[in-house]
Design an enzyme around this catalytic site. Structure first.
Site, mmCIF file in Angstrom:
data_model
loop_
_atom_site.group_PDB
_atom_site.id
_atom_site.type_symbol
_atom_site.label_atom_id
_atom_site.label_comp_id
_atom_site.label_asym_id
_atom_site.label_seq_id
_atom_site.Cartn_x
_atom_site.Cartn_y
_atom_site.Cartn_z
ATOM 1 N N ASP B 13 -60.342 29.032 -7.650
ATOM 2 C CA ASP B 13 -59.689 27.747 -7.363
ATOM 3 C C ASP B 13 -60.668 26.559 -7.336
ATOM 4 O OD1 ASP B 13 -58.457 30.115 -6.216
ATOM 5 O OD2 ASP B 13 -56.947 28.829 -5.323
ATOM 6 N N GLU B 44 -55.597 25.275 -9.466
ATOM 7 C CA GLU B 44 -54.461 24.865 -8.629
ATOM 8 C C GLU B 44 -54.785 23.814 -7.581
ATOM 9 O OE1 GLU B 44 -52.532 27.234 -5.826
ATOM 10 O OE2 GLU B 44 -54.321 27.559 -4.666
ATOM 11 N N ASN B 45 -56.080 23.628 -7.299
ATOM 12 C CA ASN B 45 -56.434 22.596 -6.315
ATOM 13 C C ASN B 45 -57.301 21.499 -6.926
ATOM 14 O OD1 ASN B 45 -56.838 25.531 -4.683
ATOM 15 N ND2 ASN B 45 -55.384 24.092 -3.816
ATOM 16 N N ASP B 72 -49.810 28.839 -5.884
ATOM 17 C CA ASP B 72 -48.739 28.267 -5.057
ATOM 18 C C ASP B 72 -48.763 26.731 -5.065
ATOM 19 O OD1 ASP B 72 -51.182 28.746 -3.592
ATOM 20 O OD2 ASP B 72 -50.135 28.134 -1.775
ATOM 21 N N HIS B 73 -49.864 26.143 -5.476
ATOM 22 C CA HIS B 73 -49.916 24.673 -5.539
ATOM 23 C C HIS B 73 -49.529 24.123 -6.906
ATOM 24 C CE1 HIS B 73 -51.478 23.730 -1.561
ATOM 25 N NE2 HIS B 73 -52.236 24.800 -1.644
ATOM 26 N N HIS B 183 -56.818 32.428 -4.198
ATOM 27 C CA HIS B 183 -56.022 31.772 -3.141
ATOM 28 C C HIS B 183 -56.745 31.647 -1.804
ATOM 29 C CE1 HIS B 183 -52.632 30.271 -0.853
ATOM 30 N NE2 HIS B 183 -52.634 31.308 -0.058
ATOM 31 N N HIS B 185 -59.941 31.288 -1.337
ATOM 32 C CA HIS B 185 -61.092 30.387 -1.527
ATOM 33 C C HIS B 185 -62.408 30.976 -1.020
ATOM 34 C CE1 HIS B 185 -58.798 26.357 -2.274
ATOM 35 N NE2 HIS B 185 -58.124 27.385 -2.729
HETATM 36 FE FE LIG Z 1 -53.244 28.991 -3.422
HETATM 37 FE FE LIG Z 2 -56.261 27.473 -3.848
#
Ligand SMILES: [Fe+2]
Ligand SMILES: [Fe+2]
Ligand SMILES: [Fe+2]
Ligand SMILES: [Fe+2]
Ligand SMILES: [Fe+2]
Ligand SMILES: [Fe+2]
Ligand SMILES: [Fe+2]
Ligand SMILES: [Fe+2]
Lengths: 274, 274, 274, 274
Positions: B13, B44-45, B72-73, B183, B185
């Site tokens: 991520d 995603e981030n 999920d983001h 996810h 991190h």
């Molecule tokens: Fe995530």
């Molecule tokens: Fe993430």
């Protein structure tokens, strides 16, 4: 080792008979080989994967563990409820209500000074709901420093999420010598020393069968995720991986001088346990 | 590198501007230095910590990423909803309903053969609730192997718990070349190759500011845990840690021949970011 | 009753021996008194509070239940796994994987026409994670209407949150005759008929000991919340409250003509069970 | 009304402009019609569904509310953080850390004696994690009874699960006059008086648009559950349902003499809001 430093080893969640056998066998070996002054192990899954019995606790203490921490599985074996008040070296999370059996901190004398071990439990994605571990751990460390003159402090923070565990390291920066996470059974690769002198590792990992899902037979866990139906999760077999950390603490300041992950496969020839 | 193997790098991520700047700058460097054939990054981030914009996706692809996964983001930046159907190299989790914008798998041609990248999302302690990633990833891999003759397959499984992520490795043993989690991190230290030839790493870790909680300023996260009150979580500053893995895949069999963690601090002189 | 309407009664989660005794005793009484054409009961807690056995299912069917629904406790009693495929009148949530034992829908003939009963399970704050109940229930109702010419449809949606249960009523408006929630064991006071002809009640409530917490002895539940420590939760004693609903359905259109809550205390003289 | 009893009305979560307009308009009407001595409203969703502003709090107090409780949305509007310490009649959950702005209890004088209102927040399926509401509410009531001679006590327990809310009633049996739940926005049909004199209702329900999912437009909520994708949840329109309870308390003993649900549709001709 830094001269005169106190060398502490922490081992993560011991899983079932394979895990505790390997730990009991290896503790004297590791102590001699690594020059350890102090050993702490997390025993919350030592009894068949669920909790710990007084018998197992005694065996681990005899084998060389100075302190045993636990976690959300602390009450899984019913006998532990009466045992905890009799054995201050076995901890449960500090953030249970005040009149709960057992304690969340202990101070032991060593040749290199007092060492305090504390345990807290997280509040995200872990049960039961408990009181605030951030404020409680901090105030307990303050108390131990003031009232007992403790400088060297290791905290086992038993929590699910990386955010809560990493945040605890920063929250206790300069107050704890080491903040190590447990509960996920997988060792993280992020050991470091914050500038305040606090050594951190998000999760210590477990001491249990390597070819497994958190120490359990992978077939049953996979089946559970595929079907959504209940099944038993037997403790797996085969070589055991011992996971944890070794840290050198300055007895004068309590600062962490060095932190290293420990990650050893016992009883198998290969790193790859596939 | 194993001769003729395809060398793939996966980066976890990417968090905010610091993360994406470091990634964009380092991709060509790493590619040359490590002899990479194929690069996948989780973005995603990438947009201020929340989601990814088309602009950022384009920048990452231009810098050398062959495929970008999310998690999920994925929907945090509204423009992505219309962008996903136009760019098959940016994936969202496969276990959304069938008519969701975007795809959860893509197959790309390389000089060493076809490579399939898939993404699934877990269902424990992560939102929203989605369909079964175990059955869906398995059947999609089967389809790609049969219909497209794909042998080399990397799966980014975006999930919270270690149990779900490790179980996915076993579930896809012999079908996927690499199963890597994202996810949390935080990079885990459990890279290994299952006997079926599937390389596994429970979590790749993130590409973001090292002195932080998951890439966010630690002060605000600690304050949140202490008070329970809402606050902003700004992306942190300072040196960036790039985390991920490098794997060598056998183009003939799709088996993972070698897997190593990648963990580099960029822009700082020290491992200790305290 | 509306002339020629089909009068259906649904009873919520039956808890333990007290609950099933009261239900078995009262079903014939209520049938005669209220002129019921069709009876559905949720039996997921009928066996000591945990699941249902084949023996209990047979007793409930003999006593007058046409269909038994279950929920997240469906697999608690191991014998049920082999029993479900043999008894189409006992349902499990429809959103398990396709090859799960049992079914999530059944169609029965009555003198007033076919009646379909379906069960789904929610995905918020309830385990295990399952596939999307909104899309699956809708497509199954569509199929039953087309293939079997069913008009009268009752859905038991076993879910924790009010939002998910109320949303299901709207999602199936005009397709289901009745959407009734179960699982929280407390009857809600929001019965109504949506303009599409779908009668809704967010939760039916339970059939179990009234002086209790969800059918369990209140002392042990309170102790659990105060201490965070594990304990047994015995099924409570004393008068049983039967909770559910009665709805009149138009056999021609499937529309709900009338919906009323049923809420009766059996075996005690008082509403107040304190 | 019982002669000389204090009649208290509690209204559940006020949602958005429709909810607060209806409440402000109806409070004087209800007060006169029902002979109310004391009015408490939960305002946690009064500001567009998210939190409450000082302006709205002032309007509700002027309209006749003696006390406003809140819940997990208490901090949604930033101005409230500075406002709470200035207005003791607006409560936040008592189980935040000790130095949190605002209070979780208030005692007011009335012509019929002192009335204490308290608020706690649950710990199951609700955020953020807080300290133990069972022990904290009990000890605060004990303190108010001893130090302030309070006999009449109403507790708003803002919690998700029925088990936690019902257990709170038993936990405070004989100490609180009324224990009423909030947060699910759906009124339960289980009002009763425990033998210790504590009137209980698991959830008061909301004061908001009736044709909705918890006060929000049903189309968007259904879309969210079907797709898993984010969307806005606008406050719904149309007739408003006012939900709550009315209880008669004995000023001498603090016991609840009578408890009734209040459930009125305002601005529409029909119970059926479909
Ligand atoms: Fe995530
Ligand atoms: Fe993430
Ligand atoms: Fe644990
Ligand atoms: Fe553990
Ligand atoms: Fe249930
Ligand atoms: Fe139930
Ligand atoms: Fe709430
Ligand atoms: Fe609310």
């Amino acid at each position: 080792m830094t001269n005169d430093a106190l060398r502490i080893m922490f081992l993560g969640d011991i899983v079932g008979e394979p895990g505790r056998k390997a730990v009991i066998e290896q503790l004297p070996v590791l102590k001699a080989e690594l020059g350890l002054d102090f050993i702490v192990v997390n025993g919350e899954n030592a009894a068949g994967g669920r909790g710990i019995t007084p018998r197992i606790a005694i065996d681990l203490l005899r084998a060389g563990a100075a302190v045993i921490t636990t976690g959300d599985h602390v009450w899984d074996q019913q006998e532990i409820v009466e045992y905890l008040p009799t054995e201050p070296r076995v901890l449960r999370p500090i953030n249970y209500p005040p009149d709960t059996p057992g304690k969340g901190s202990v101070v032991l004398e060593t040749a290199k000074g007092k060492v305090a071990i504390l345990q807290g439990q997280g509040r995200t994605f872990i049960q039961p709901p408990l009181d605030n571990p951030f404020t409680l751990l901090e105030s307990e460390i303050d108390r131990l420093r003031e009232e007992e003159g403790v400088k060297m402090v290791l905290v086992d923070f038993h929590a699910e999420t990386t955010s809560e565990k990493i945040a605890m390291g920063y929250a206790l920066e300069g107050k704890a010598s080491v903040v190590v996470g447990t509960h996920t059974h997988v060792q993280t690769a992020d050991e470091r020393i914050l500038s305040g002198g606090t050594g951190c590792l998000t999760d210590a990992g477990m001491c249990g069968p390597d070819h497994s899902v958190l120490g359990r037979a992978h077939e049953s866990v996979v089946w559970r995720f595929k079907t959504g139906m209940p099944t038993r999760f037997p403790v797996a077999k085969g070589p055991v991986r011992l996971c944890g950390l070794i840290a050198d603490l300055d007895p004068e300041t309590g600062k962490c001088l060095k932190i290293e992950r420990l990650n050893r496969l016992i009883g198998g020839g290969e790193q790859d346990a596939g």
